[in-house]
Each structure stands twice: as C-alpha cells, then as structure tokens.
Scaffold this active site. Sequence first.
Site, short mmCIF file in Angstrom:
data_model
loop_
_atom_site.label_atom_id
_atom_site.label_comp_id
_atom_site.label_asym_id
_atom_site.label_seq_id
_atom_site.Cartn_x
_atom_site.Cartn_y
_atom_site.Cartn_z
N GLY A 1 0.60 -1.11 -0.02
CA GLY A 1 -0.19 0.16 -0.27
C GLY A 1 0.74 0.92 0.28
N THR A 2 2.10 1.51 0.69
CA THR A 2 2.71 2.03 0.84
C THR A 2 3.30 2.42 -1.00
OG1 THR A 2 3.60 1.74 3.43
CG2 THR A 2 5.28 3.53 1.53
N CYS B 1 3.25 1.57 12.09
CA CYS B 1 4.43 2.35 11.70
C CYS B 1 4.89 3.26 13.01
CB CYS B 1 3.89 3.20 10.20
SG CYS B 1 3.02 1.92 9.06
N ASN C 1 -6.68 3.43 10.45
CA ASN C 1 -5.72 1.68 10.59
C ASN C 1 -5.73 2.05 12.62
OD1 ASN C 1 -4.28 4.08 9.77
ND2 ASN C 1 -2.92 3.48 10.49
N ALA D 1 -1.58 -6.90 0.43
CA ALA D 1 -2.01 -8.05 0.79
C ALA D 1 -1.88 -8.84 2.25
CB ALA D 1 -1.62 -9.24 -0.42
#
Length: 391
Positions: free
Chosen positions: A71-72, A328, A152, A201
Amino acid sequence: MNKIYLDNAATTPLSEEVIDTMVAVLKTNYGNPSSTHSFGQEAKILLENVRREVANYLHVSPAEIIFTSCGTESNNMIIKSCVNHLGVERIITSPLEHKCVAETVLDMKKRKGVEVVYLRPDNKGDISLNDLTEALQKSDKKTLVSLMHANNEIGNLLDIKKVAEICKENNALFHSDTVQSMAHMELDFSDIKVDFASCSAHKFHGPKGSGFAFVRKSSGLKGIITGGPQERSLRAGTENVCGIAGLGKALELSVNNMEEYSSHIKEIKKYAIEQLQQKIEGVIFNGRSAEMDASLYTVLSVLLPFKDPMIGLKLDMKGIAISQGSACSSGASKPSMVMMMILDEEEMNNTTPLRVSFSHLTTKKEIDALVAALQGIAENFKIENHDIEHR
C-alpha cells in the site's frame, strides 16, 4: 507460554492455503513473466488470472489493477504521479491519514510547492463532508482529495461513495487508502467513483511485499518507477509472481468467506467491548471504533483510564501482542497524530490508548486473557498510586 496475537491491523498470519499456493509457484512458475518462452508465458498467465480476480472483486477492468509491493508504494505512486504528471497543484487531506500518505503529501508540498489543505476531524475522528465541499469550492486549482476509507488506528469508516460524488461534482480527483478495508468489505468501484485506491495483501492473510493500486483507466496516471514496460508501464520491474499468487489466493479466501469471517469477527469485537466495559473501570473507546455500523469490524481502539507507556511491553511479556497505535508509529515516544487529533490534553496526559485488532482466527478465550492481563495491570497501577499518595 501460549502466545496471543491481537495486532491484525498491522499484519495478519499467512493462511495455510496461501503458503501452499506460494510454495507451488516457487517450484514450478519460476519463469520471468516478460519472457516469450513457455516458462515466462506460464508465469504471465498466472499473473493475469490474479489480475482478473482482483478486478472482478472490485467490478473494474483488469487493466486498472497495477501490482505493486504494498500500500505504501501504491499511495506514493498515485500521489506523486498526480502532481508530477496530472498537474495537481492542491491536495486536500486530513491529519488522520497513514504516514505513507501524510509524508508523501508533505514531500510534494516541499518539492513541488503543492498547496495542502487539511480537513480537521472532530473529537470522534469524523471528517465533515461540508468542510470538504467548501474546501473544494474555494480554489480553481487542479485538486487531489486523499482520504482513507477505514482508519488504521480507530477504525472510523469514511463514506467514500459520497466523497467520490462530491469530488466529481467539483472536478477533483479522489484517492482513497483502502489498505485496511480491502478484502474485508464489499467494494464496488463501478458504483464508487474513486479514481485511485491501494491494497496490501498482508492485511488479509496474504504475503508481505505484495499489493496493488487501482488506477482508473481514464485518469492518465503515469509510473514513477521506470525502466521497463511491466504493469502497463506504470510500475517497471520484474513482477513478484509468487507474492502476487499469494495475494490472489488470500483475496479468494477472504471474498469467498467474507460473510463467515466478518460474522465471527464482529461477535469477537462485541465480546471484547462488553468484557472491557465490565471489568476495566473507566475504560472508553476512541473514535467510532465501538460503533459496529460506523467502524471497521476488525479494529477496536481502547482508552485505558491510567497512563502507562510501557503497557505494550508488559502485555508482550505475558505473550499478548497488541499495538499502542499503528505499527508504523508504535515505537515512537510521542503519541500518534490520530490520538493527538481526537484526545484533549488531559486525556493525553492521563490515559493509555491501545489498538486491539482481530481476525477470523481470534477467539473469546484470547479476549479473556487480554482482559485479565489488563485487569492485573490496572490493579497494580492503583496499588502503586495508593503507595505514592500515602508516603
């Protein structure tokens, strides 16, 4: 010690079926998908089959699915290309976005002089759609709106269909970070007119290092990784065939079992809310995370009524994995931007946020163990405070 994993928003364990699929591909589909011989073409066919599977899930064209590493990378590609290739001069976003969006937006401001407009959330973590409309109508600059679908940390859901409609009415592009919601919810991009979206994923029991970007074919987006014609020239480099196969199998399992998985996880989340409320005096829940219809069912953001920056480590020593924010930022010494936006100063100084995130593998017994561990920590906190007060 029986270890308990309750950090599924950070990453999920690989499904056995995914592992078996990836091992088979490693053994037999080792050809380069760009090669014209049979080995390469077999790998290419595998890639395109997964692309079609992803496209069918999202109700879009296979040509609009671009495989990436995560995604990043997808978010970076979309935001940077919008500025560098599509003439975007203004980005409307929020302080609640994942760091890969927030820092990329700031990079475009610094390097390209892009104007950045932040929509300030309320204390529940909600973004006002009226504020979005007003912000779009204040400037004629070409604008990209970047707002995540499911937060998130607190799980708040954005009405991305309505946001897409507002953006279209005001001739703005719309990008949504859908990393947390992809494969956990029905997403129909033939109906939801988002221009760009992202996926990893490993958020739905697939492998790390494999993801994709949804890029609306009429957008004109171009790649930022150059050097080859792979992925419609939007992402040069030999494709991760094994990882993409794993992504495909994980998506297949998640979509085919979505009703069963979501029903189980919702029951677990409700149970966790009930047990925490009953057994931890003063506990509250951040954002909309305890509202089943307004939040992602896999995430529960808990606010404990005492300050303990070491609580993650204490739980880990008991064999329980949770997060004190997003993965993160959980190692950072200061609170996350999300918590800073929704908590007042008194709450910041006297409470401890936890993110508990579930999967279809989570059990009520594991929730009981978490609640018991938190009860013990809370009791010790009371005893320590009592001793301090009476010294």
